[in-house]
Design an enzyme around this catalytic site. Sequence first.
Site, PDB file in Angstrom:
ATOM      1  N   HIS A  96      34.452  28.617  47.219  1.00  0.00           N
ATOM      2  CA  HIS A  96      33.526  29.735  46.939  1.00  0.00           C
ATOM      3  C   HIS A  96      32.295  29.140  46.273  1.00  0.00           C
ATOM      4  O   HIS A  96      32.328  28.789  45.095  1.00  0.00           O
ATOM      5  CB  HIS A  96      34.190  30.770  46.020  1.00  0.00           C
ATOM      6  CG  HIS A  96      33.332  31.964  45.755  1.00  0.00           C
ATOM      7  ND1 HIS A  96      33.792  33.251  45.914  1.00  0.00           N
ATOM      8  CD2 HIS A  96      32.041  32.085  45.335  1.00  0.00           C
ATOM      9  CE1 HIS A  96      32.832  34.099  45.605  1.00  0.00           C
ATOM     10  NE2 HIS A  96      31.758  33.420  45.236  1.00  0.00           N
TER      11      HIS A  96
ATOM     12  N   HIS B  49      27.811  29.209  46.012  1.00  0.00           N
ATOM     13  CA  HIS B  49      26.476  29.733  46.332  1.00  0.00           C
ATOM     14  C   HIS B  49      25.493  28.565  46.383  1.00  0.00           C
ATOM     15  O   HIS B  49      25.277  27.894  45.373  1.00  0.00           O
ATOM     16  CB  HIS B  49      26.019  30.723  45.258  1.00  0.00           C
ATOM     17  CG  HIS B  49      26.890  31.939  45.191  1.00  0.00           C
ATOM     18  ND1 HIS B  49      26.652  33.073  45.933  1.00  0.00           N
ATOM     19  CD2 HIS B  49      28.038  32.180  44.504  1.00  0.00           C
ATOM     20  CE1 HIS B  49      27.600  33.971  45.696  1.00  0.00           C
ATOM     21  NE2 HIS B  49      28.461  33.445  44.825  1.00  0.00           N
TER      22      HIS B  49
ATOM     23  N   LYS C  21      32.750  37.889  54.265  1.00  0.00           N
ATOM     24  CA  LYS C  21      32.722  38.245  52.848  1.00  0.00           C
ATOM     25  C   LYS C  21      32.462  39.734  52.666  1.00  0.00           C
ATOM     26  O   LYS C  21      31.495  40.275  53.207  1.00  0.00           O
ATOM     27  CB  LYS C  21      31.618  37.436  52.146  1.00  0.00           C
ATOM     28  CG  LYS C  21      31.453  37.747  50.661  1.00  0.00           C
ATOM     29  CD  LYS C  21      32.588  37.206  49.820  1.00  0.00           C
ATOM     30  CE  LYS C  21      32.557  37.717  48.399  1.00  0.00           C
ATOM     31  NZ  LYS C  21      31.940  36.821  47.446  1.00  0.00           N
TER      32      LYS C  21
ATOM     33  N   HIS D 263      34.999  40.350  47.118  1.00  0.00           N
ATOM     34  CA  HIS D 263      34.512  40.509  45.741  1.00  0.00           C
ATOM     35  C   HIS D 263      35.181  41.764  45.203  1.00  0.00           C
ATOM     36  O   HIS D 263      34.804  42.882  45.567  1.00  0.00           O
ATOM     37  CB  HIS D 263      32.987  40.636  45.698  1.00  0.00           C
ATOM     38  CG  HIS D 263      32.471  40.730  44.292  1.00  0.00           C
ATOM     39  ND1 HIS D 263      31.786  39.703  43.677  1.00  0.00           N
ATOM     40  CD2 HIS D 263      32.601  41.703  43.352  1.00  0.00           C
ATOM     41  CE1 HIS D 263      31.497  40.051  42.427  1.00  0.00           C
ATOM     42  NE2 HIS D 263      31.983  41.271  42.212  1.00  0.00           N
TER      43      HIS D 263
ATOM     44  N   HIS E  28      37.434  34.826  42.939  1.00  0.00           N
ATOM     45  CA  HIS E  28      37.190  34.722  41.493  1.00  0.00           C
ATOM     46  C   HIS E  28      37.955  35.768  40.677  1.00  0.00           C
ATOM     47  O   HIS E  28      37.356  36.607  39.999  1.00  0.00           O
ATOM     48  CB  HIS E  28      35.697  34.761  41.153  1.00  0.00           C
ATOM     49  CG  HIS E  28      34.870  35.770  41.922  1.00  0.00           C
ATOM     50  ND1 HIS E  28      35.190  37.098  41.997  1.00  0.00           N
ATOM     51  CD2 HIS E  28      33.736  35.630  42.642  1.00  0.00           C
ATOM     52  CE1 HIS E  28      34.284  37.720  42.719  1.00  0.00           C
ATOM     53  NE2 HIS E  28      33.399  36.845  43.129  1.00  0.00           N
TER      54      HIS E  28
ATOM     55  N   ASP F  27      32.494  29.451  42.484  1.00  0.00           N
ATOM     56  CA  ASP F  27      31.476  30.498  42.348  1.00  0.00           C
ATOM     57  C   ASP F  27      30.249  29.954  41.613  1.00  0.00           C
ATOM     58  O   ASP F  27      29.538  30.710  40.945  1.00  0.00           O
ATOM     59  CB  ASP F  27      32.031  31.741  41.637  1.00  0.00           C
ATOM     60  CG  ASP F  27      31.174  32.980  41.875  1.00  0.00           C
ATOM     61  OD1 ASP F  27      30.328  32.950  42.789  1.00  0.00           O
ATOM     62  OD2 ASP F  27      31.352  33.965  41.142  1.00  0.00           O
TER      63      ASP F  27
HETATM   64  O1  DOR Z   1      28.183  35.786  38.871  1.00  0.00           O
HETATM   65  C1  DOR Z   1      28.002  35.938  40.064  1.00  0.00           C
HETATM   66  N1  DOR Z   1      26.932  35.401  40.686  1.00  0.00           N
HETATM   67  N2  DOR Z   1      28.872  36.667  40.740  1.00  0.00           N
HETATM   68  C2  DOR Z   1      28.668  36.989  42.024  1.00  0.00           C
HETATM   69  O2  DOR Z   1      29.485  37.671  42.584  1.00  0.00           O
HETATM   70  C3  DOR Z   1      27.433  36.586  42.720  1.00  0.00           C
HETATM   71  C4  DOR Z   1      26.855  35.401  42.105  1.00  0.00           C
HETATM   72  C5  DOR Z   1      25.444  35.144  42.561  1.00  0.00           C
HETATM   73  O3  DOR Z   1      25.171  35.195  43.764  1.00  0.00           O
HETATM   74  O4  DOR Z   1      24.599  34.856  41.717  1.00  0.00           O
HETATM   75 ZN    ZN Z   2      30.214  34.328  44.276  1.00  0.00          ZN
END
Ligand code: DOR
Ligand code: ZN
Length: 346
Positions: free
Chosen positions: A14, A16, A100, A137, A175, A248
Amino acid sequence: MTQHLTLRRPDDMHLHLRDGAMLKGIIGESARHFARAIIMPNLVPPVVTANDAVAYRDRILGALPDGTDFQPLMTLYLTEATDPADVAFAHASGLVKAVKLYPAGATTNSASGVRDFDKVRAVLEKMAEIGLPLCVHGEVTDPTIDIFDREAVFIDRVLDPIRRATPGLRVVMEHITTSEGVAYARSGGDNLGATITTHHLIINRNHILAGGIRPHYYCLPVAKRETHRQALRQAATSGEARFFLGTDSAPHPDPLKENACGCAGCFTATNTLSILAHVFEEEGALDRLEAFTSCNGADFYRLPPNQTFLKLTKGDAVAYPNKIQTDAGAVTVFDPGFPLLWAVSD
Ligand code: DOR
Ligand code: ZN
């Protein structure tokens, strides 16, 4: 006495990576240690179709530092207009490894997410048929539900009904942050997995709020009380196949975190493995670290295990940067609050 540990190269299930200058600035932090990662699709606009995913995959590969070997595992962002045939095509081509589900409004860039779950029924049925996992999520967005209860309520109101209505659907609870999440993950069979982040093993809600507000510890789902953190540590270090690492790691430029309305996200890509080694050592479970970081997730996603290895060596404190400088601004690296003694090398 020096301690060494050899670890099959980990996967981050997971992650980003963002886009543009931010992608370029931070991708090396993950590619340095991880072989593969499940890439979150919550760009603006989101990665919705197979074509979007091809284009984003190419941008990711183009941003990799020379000589790095890192495989992005692409996901599609589920909307109420998602076409089951496009999802099946993306899966059959080998490009897309998961879809997702963001409840609309639950978190960063989730406005295109799902409001009416009946509208995604056909997609979920197609996914169950072809074995494509749904990454969830798991927070309700009902404003009357306390933010610390949103995960537990989601399990009862949304997740359990979806799973009952769609037998065979493979689901990853992303998460998880609560003992209820741990218990629900354990109640499922082979079709149910759960990712656990690095930061939720370290912080509870006091770290965010007691003695001053600490925006770099704010993420979603928000960290809960200490009993929940303990449940997560027990689950992560248990060796159970259903639990695996999804960091995450979610970069935001510092001005958007240190803000009257700060963004959610902890950036842990840089020091995650050193932190995890510390946690697993504390829990007397160093022999289970590899299952959590490198085996359980690959097994769930039916991927071959990585054939390269990393070395972890315990010694003097490792120096990690406090911030990563990018052309999109500085990004603060998660501070675990203790010295990191486990160094990572090839
Ligand atoms: O803390 C988070 N940041 N939780 C999420 O679900 C998305 C993520 C983000 O894209 O910044
Ligand atoms: Zn995330």
